[in-house]
Design a protein around this motif. Structure first.
Motif, PDB file in Angstrom:
ATOM      1  N   ARG A 145      -9.114 -18.559  -1.032  1.00 42.78           N
ATOM      2  CA  ARG A 145      -8.527 -18.281  -2.255  1.00 42.78           C
ATOM      3  C   ARG A 145      -6.845 -17.865  -1.036  1.00 42.78           C
ATOM      4  O   ARG A 145      -6.025 -17.248  -1.535  1.00 42.78           O
ATOM      5  CB  ARG A 145      -9.246 -16.627  -1.311  1.00 42.78           C
ATOM      6  N   GLU A 146      -6.696 -17.599   0.342  1.00 42.77           N
ATOM      7  CA  GLU A 146      -5.327 -17.782   0.874  1.00 42.77           C
ATOM      8  C   GLU A 146      -4.347 -18.773   0.326  1.00 42.77           C
ATOM      9  O   GLU A 146      -3.038 -18.275   0.283  1.00 42.77           O
ATOM     10  CB  GLU A 146      -5.457 -18.354   2.692  1.00 42.77           C
ATOM     11  N   LEU A 147      -4.698 -20.033  -0.158  1.00 39.49           N
ATOM     12  CA  LEU A 147      -4.001 -20.649  -0.519  1.00 39.49           C
ATOM     13  C   LEU A 147      -3.970 -21.197  -2.012  1.00 39.49           C
ATOM     14  O   LEU A 147      -3.115 -21.457  -2.953  1.00 39.49           O
ATOM     15  CB  LEU A 147      -4.672 -22.680  -0.688  1.00 39.49           C
ATOM     16  N   GLY A 148      -4.112 -20.032  -2.602  1.00 40.81           N
ATOM     17  CA  GLY A 148      -4.310 -19.475  -4.339  1.00 40.81           C
ATOM     18  C   GLY A 148      -4.460 -19.664  -5.219  1.00 40.81           C
ATOM     19  O   GLY A 148      -4.884 -20.277  -6.556  1.00 40.81           O
ATOM     20  N   TYR A 149      -6.502 -20.527  -4.819  1.00 46.30           N
ATOM     21  CA  TYR A 149      -6.962 -21.271  -5.642  1.00 46.30           C
ATOM     22  C   TYR A 149      -8.041 -20.571  -5.983  1.00 46.30           C
ATOM     23  O   TYR A 149      -8.581 -19.530  -5.963  1.00 46.30           O
ATOM     24  CB  TYR A 149      -8.099 -22.387  -4.896  1.00 46.30           C
ATOM     25  N   ASP A 150      -8.460 -21.111  -7.495  1.00 45.84           N
ATOM     26  CA  ASP A 150     -10.250 -19.620  -8.246  1.00 45.84           C
ATOM     27  C   ASP A 150     -10.759 -20.588  -7.987  1.00 45.84           C
ATOM     28  O   ASP A 150     -11.484 -21.671  -8.067  1.00 45.84           O
ATOM     29  CB  ASP A 150      -9.757 -20.514 -10.311  1.00 45.84           C
ATOM     30  N   VAL A 151     -11.312 -20.113  -6.879  1.00 43.50           N
ATOM     31  CA  VAL A 151     -13.017 -20.223  -6.559  1.00 43.50           C
ATOM     32  C   VAL A 151     -13.927 -19.606  -6.593  1.00 43.50           C
ATOM     33  O   VAL A 151     -14.112 -18.416  -6.320  1.00 43.50           O
ATOM     34  CB  VAL A 151     -12.992 -20.917  -4.656  1.00 43.50           C
ATOM     35  N   SER A 152     -15.421 -20.220  -6.240  1.00 42.59           N
ATOM     36  CA  SER A 152     -16.030 -18.734  -5.980  1.00 42.59           C
ATOM     37  C   SER A 152     -17.692 -19.955  -5.661  1.00 42.59           C
ATOM     38  O   SER A 152     -17.553 -20.851  -5.698  1.00 42.59           O
ATOM     39  CB  SER A 152     -17.101 -19.214  -7.437  1.00 42.59           C
ATOM     40  N   ASN A 153     -18.207 -18.652  -5.242  1.00 40.82           N
ATOM     41  CA  ASN A 153     -18.981 -19.367  -4.325  1.00 40.82           C
ATOM     42  C   ASN A 153     -20.552 -18.904  -4.528  1.00 40.82           C
ATOM     43  O   ASN A 153     -21.015 -17.699  -5.118  1.00 40.82           O
ATOM     44  CB  ASN A 153     -18.945 -18.535  -2.536  1.00 40.82           C
ATOM     45  N   TYR A 154     -20.914 -19.984  -4.400  1.00 43.61           N
ATOM     46  CA  TYR A 154     -22.738 -20.266  -4.913  1.00 43.61           C
ATOM     47  C   TYR A 154     -23.745 -19.333  -3.868  1.00 43.61           C
ATOM     48  O   TYR A 154     -23.686 -19.786  -2.822  1.00 43.61           O
ATOM     49  CB  TYR A 154     -23.641 -21.593  -5.153  1.00 43.61           C
ATOM     50  N   ASP A 155     -23.501 -18.017  -3.948  1.00 45.70           N
ATOM     51  CA  ASP A 155     -24.841 -17.815  -3.024  1.00 45.70           C
ATOM     52  C   ASP A 155     -26.324 -18.290  -2.564  1.00 45.70           C
ATOM     53  O   ASP A 155     -26.079 -18.345  -1.847  1.00 45.70           O
ATOM     54  CB  ASP A 155     -24.457 -16.540  -3.344  1.00 45.70           C
ATOM     55  N   ALA A 156     -26.750 -18.212  -3.580  1.00 46.26           N
ATOM     56  CA  ALA A 156     -28.100 -18.964  -3.153  1.00 46.26           C
ATOM     57  C   ALA A 156     -27.987 -20.488  -2.620  1.00 46.26           C
ATOM     58  O   ALA A 156     -29.416 -20.742  -1.886  1.00 46.26           O
ATOM     59  CB  ALA A 156     -29.391 -18.747  -4.254  1.00 46.26           C
ATOM     60  N   SER A 157     -27.320 -20.940  -2.997  1.00 38.93           N
ATOM     61  CA  SER A 157     -26.485 -22.217  -2.629  1.00 38.93           C
ATOM     62  C   SER A 157     -27.832 -23.286  -2.537  1.00 38.93           C
ATOM     63  O   SER A 157     -28.989 -23.470  -3.226  1.00 38.93           O
ATOM     64  CB  SER A 157     -25.588 -21.949  -1.285  1.00 38.93           C
ATOM     65  N   TRP A 158     -27.572 -24.190  -1.558  1.00 40.76           N
ATOM     66  CA  TRP A 158     -28.304 -25.533  -1.267  1.00 40.76           C
ATOM     67  C   TRP A 158     -29.814 -24.963  -0.762  1.00 40.76           C
ATOM     68  O   TRP A 158     -31.260 -25.651  -0.927  1.00 40.76           O
ATOM     69  CB  TRP A 158     -28.475 -26.425   0.287  1.00 40.76           C
TER      70      TRP A 158
END
Length: 234
Positions: free
Chosen positions: A208-221
């Motif tokens: 986000r600091e670098l300006g990317y469009d990003v999402s975090n997978y909450d339940a993950s592995w």
């Protein structure tokens, strides 16, 4: 911790989890809404988030705040332990707030799910990053019943975003983060995961600091690795 920064509101990071023992799914909107209202938080609030100095929990809260629609958020680099070490003023009084009328809405652009991550594995315009340790990525260790990683995921460990100098941890300088992610084009949508959506939040913060469009997978592995219907790679 000995007190808090003057005027700070308490927001225990465990409140961001629905059930941390199972996976990292974020808490339900009604819980977050009630908490935000009681603390006087609105979507226009300017927030500075800090933890004890490890950055990881502050990054998790930063991400959850963005998921719930807040946009003006900063992280206090080095955290509260460094604040204490520098003998900056602290308070032991609870900050006074005026209840707000915050209404919880989810920004799904910042929150990945099992379904959207499945779609990402088949989309050349999306990049999946595994933020776990390398041993987990290659299938040597696992917090789930299966071993390996999500198909197509590249490996950038969460720890690679941080630097510790004389016991003080901070996010790496932007030029070093640019080098870390230079293989990922800025026009790509990025999905990040770890075991429970915690340490991957540091990757989220960096991107986000670098300006990317990003999402975090909450339940993950802990969700993906326990679902026999989903494909894995080693």
């Amino acid at each position: 911790l000995a007190g808090h920064i003057r005027g700070a509101l308490s927001f225990p990071v465990n409140l961001t989890y629905k059930n941390k023992k199972i996976n990292g799914k974020i808490n339900q909107p009604t819980i977050i809404q009630q908490y935000f209202r009681s603390r006087g938080i609105t979507k226009m609030s300017q927030l500075i988030v800090y933890d004890n100095g490890e950055i990881v929990d502050a990054a998790r809260l930063f991400w959850v705040l963005e998921v719930y629609g807040l946009t003006n958020i900063k992280i206090l680099d080095h955290g509260f332990d460094d604040w204490l070490n520098k003998a900056y003023p602290v308070s032991f009084k609870q900050a006074k707030t005026t209840p707000s009328q915050y209404i919880a809405t989810l920004n799904h652009r910042r929150l990945a799910s099992k379904f959207t991550t499945q779609l990402a594995t088949r989309n050349a315009n999306q990049i999946i990053i595994d933020a776990r340790d390398y041993s987990a990525y290659i299938g040597k260790t696992s917090t789930a019943k299966r071993f390996g990683h999500i198909p197509g995921a590249i490996h950038i460990a969460a720890s690679h975003n941080l630097v510790t100098t004389q016991g003080v941890t901070s996010l790496k300088p932007l030029n070093e983060l640019e080098q870390l992610y230079d293989s990922i084009a800025k026009d790509k949508k990025v999905v990040i995961y770890c075991s429970i959506g915690r340490v991957s939040s540091t990757n989220y913060l960096a991107l986000r600091e670098l300006g990317y469009d990003v999402s975090n997978y909450d339940a993950s592995w802990n969700e993906w690795g326990n679902d026999d219907k989903l494909p894995i790679e080693k």
